[in-house]
Design a protein around this motif. Structure first.
Motif, PDB file in Angstrom:
ATOM      1  N   GLU A  51       0.847  -1.186   0.000  1.00  0.00           N
ATOM      2  CA  GLU A  51       0.000   0.000   0.000  1.00  0.00           C
ATOM      3  C   GLU A  51       0.882   1.234   0.000  1.00  0.00           C
ATOM      4  N   GLY A  53       2.016   4.803   1.509  1.00  0.00           N
ATOM      5  CA  GLY A  53       2.031   5.465   2.808  1.00  0.00           C
ATOM      6  C   GLY A  53       2.825   6.753   2.740  1.00  0.00           C
ATOM      7  N   GLU A 248      -2.201   3.559   5.160  1.00  0.00           N
ATOM      8  CA  GLU A 248      -3.630   3.283   5.247  1.00  0.00           C
ATOM      9  C   GLU A 248      -3.911   1.978   4.520  1.00  0.00           C
ATOM     10  N   SER A 251      -9.167  -2.678   5.854  1.00  0.00           N
ATOM     11  CA  SER A 251      -9.423  -3.387   7.111  1.00  0.00           C
ATOM     12  C   SER A 251      -9.346  -4.902   6.927  1.00  0.00           C
ATOM     13  N   GLU A 281      -3.755   0.602  14.266  1.00  0.00           N
ATOM     14  CA  GLU A 281      -4.783   1.387  14.949  1.00  0.00           C
ATOM     15  C   GLU A 281      -6.041   0.542  15.158  1.00  0.00           C
ATOM     16  N   GLY A 284     -11.023   2.062  12.560  1.00  0.00           N
ATOM     17  CA  GLY A 284     -10.954   2.273  11.125  1.00  0.00           C
ATOM     18  C   GLY A 284     -11.714   3.530  10.717  1.00  0.00           C
ATOM     19  N   ASP A 287     -13.067   5.578   3.550  1.00  0.00           N
ATOM     20  CA  ASP A 287     -12.355   6.312   2.523  1.00  0.00           C
ATOM     21  C   ASP A 287     -12.947   5.947   1.170  1.00  0.00           C
ATOM     22  N   ARG A 297     -10.723   1.567   5.897  1.00  0.00           N
ATOM     23  CA  ARG A 297      -9.271   1.481   6.010  1.00  0.00           C
ATOM     24  C   ARG A 297      -8.830   1.694   7.452  1.00  0.00           C
ATOM     25  N   GLN A 299      -5.206   2.709   9.820  1.00  0.00           N
ATOM     26  CA  GLN A 299      -3.846   3.236   9.788  1.00  0.00           C
ATOM     27  C   GLN A 299      -2.892   2.274  10.491  1.00  0.00           C
TER      28      GLN A 299
END
Length: 401
Positions: A51, A53, A248, A251, A281, A284, A287, A297, A299
């Motif tokens: 992904e 970042g 990001e 999930s 994190e 969620g 987005d 999503r 972080q």
């Protein structure tokens, strides 16, 4: 002679019939299916998530104005280094407002009223002083007569009380005079000191804004001078040498990540960097993807573990491509994931055996979307059909492209 001719005719017609049948067979039989063949090969393989970042300074400090006032222009620039206690800017008291004609007339009237009140207070002080002098002299006279027993004790006590009362009235009158003098001074200041008419004689009381930490300027929220309220942000400071990477992640993929998972950072303009997941994190957020699809999503925060010299050119907010390694192996048997399909509830492939497609069950392992590990059912070098279509059947003729 006749028998030989008859036997020859029969042989001719038999051969002719065989040739016709052979021609019909080769004409009517189905053509072989053209397929893409790939061999099952051994090699390294990994399952990962990639992904986009960005870098972020770990500890950021938003410096705000401690008081309301007039902010001086910030002379520092983004990237300038600062030390703890270094002066960043100053805040002066709020400048006086400009008096219009009505306000100035009102201020002049207040000055006149305050002057009259002060004169009245001075007259009261004069009257109170006269009363106090008379009460003191009367007390002195009675005290002298009291020694000769010409004055009673009650009369002497009354004179003492009158003297104390007169002194108290005098002190109160003098306090009132001081109050009226201060009010007159305040009225005159209101009239004389404004943004248009500043005396500039007194020392200006300034509040200094200093750096709380050792680092650099990350951003300037308020650069120009002007009126600022208490708590309003001025600039942001932090240590650019203490970076972390924020990615990001969907999930669906975030639940596969745990602290300590290894990551690779690429696509930032330098060599590949090693990183490690520090925190996923627990909350969620929604987005919208580039295709307009709503996505959930999470972080993921990772620490860079490569030597600082390898990424010293990285700064706050730089883009990176983060690849999280979920599983990896150096030597496994793998085939393209597109060659595997489900048949009767189990995984199968079409294995090429002497130009024939043989339906073969396989036991699969990890998959990264492109390749899948084969635990059993195939041997190294076995050719399998990539992207098998519905025309292909067990035992069907195939031909590789």
């Amino acid at each position: 002679m006749t028998d030989k001719r008859s036997a020859g005719k029969w042989l001719f017609w038999v051969l002719f019939a065989l040739l016709v049948l052979a021609a019909l067979y080769f004409t009517l039989r189905p053509d072989p299916v053209w397929v893409d063949l790939v061999p099952a090969a051994r090699g390294a393989m990994e399952v990962s998530i990639t992904e986009e970042g960005k870098t972020r300074v770990k500890d950021r400090y938003l410096v705000s104005s401690p008081v309301a006032g007039y902010l001086h222009r910030v002379s520092l620039e983004v990237g300038d280094t600062v030390a703890p206690g270094q002066l960043l800017t100053e805040v002066d008291p709020m400048p006086a407002s400009v008096l219009d004609a009505r306000s100035r007339a009102e201020a002049e009237a207040r000055v006149g009223a305050a002057r009259s009140a002060l004169n009245s207070a001075r007259q009261k002080v004069a009257a109170a002083e006269a009363e106090a002098i008379f009460a003191a002299s009367e007390l002195t006279r009675l005290q002298a007569l009291s020694g000769k027993h010409f004055v009673s004790e009650d009369r002497l006590e009354q004179a003492e009380a009158a003297d104390e009362r007169a002194q108290a009235i005098l002190r109160s009158a003098r306090f009132d005079e001081e109050v009226m003098a201060h009010e007159l001074s305040a009225a005159r200041t209101r009239l004389e000191v404004s943004a248009a008419r500043t005396s500039g004689n007194g020392a200006v009381e300034r509040v200094e804004v200093r750096s709380p930490v050792n680092g650099a300027i990350l951003g300037i929220v308020r650069k120009s001078e002007g009126v600022i309220q208490a708590g309003e942000p001025i600039l942001e400071v932090g240590d650019p040498g203490a970076l972390e990477v924020v990615v990001e992640v969907l999930s669906f993929d975030a639940v596969k990540l745990t602290p300590g998972v290894r990551a690779r950072l690429t696509g930032w303009g330098g060599q590949m960097l090693e990183a490690s997941v520090r925190r996923v994190e627990p909350v969620g957020f929604e987005d919208i993807s580039a295709l307009g699809v709503d996505e959930q999503r999470v972080q993921v925060v990772a620490d860079i573990v490569s030597p600082v010299d390898e990424w010293k050119m990285l700064g706050d907010g730089y883009r990176v491509d983060a690849t999280f390694v979920l599983w990896e192996a150096d030597d496994v048997l793998r085939i393209p994931a597109s060659a595997i399909f489900e048949h009767e509830g189990t995984h199968h492939v079409f294995r090429a055996v002497e130009d024939r497609a043989r339906l073969t069950p396989v036991v699969t392992g990890r998959s990264n979307g492109l390749y899948t590990v084969v635990r059993s059912g195939l041997s190294e070098g076995d050719g399998v059909v990539r992207h098998p279509d519905r025309q292909l059947e067990d035992g069907g003729r195939i031909r590789g492209r």
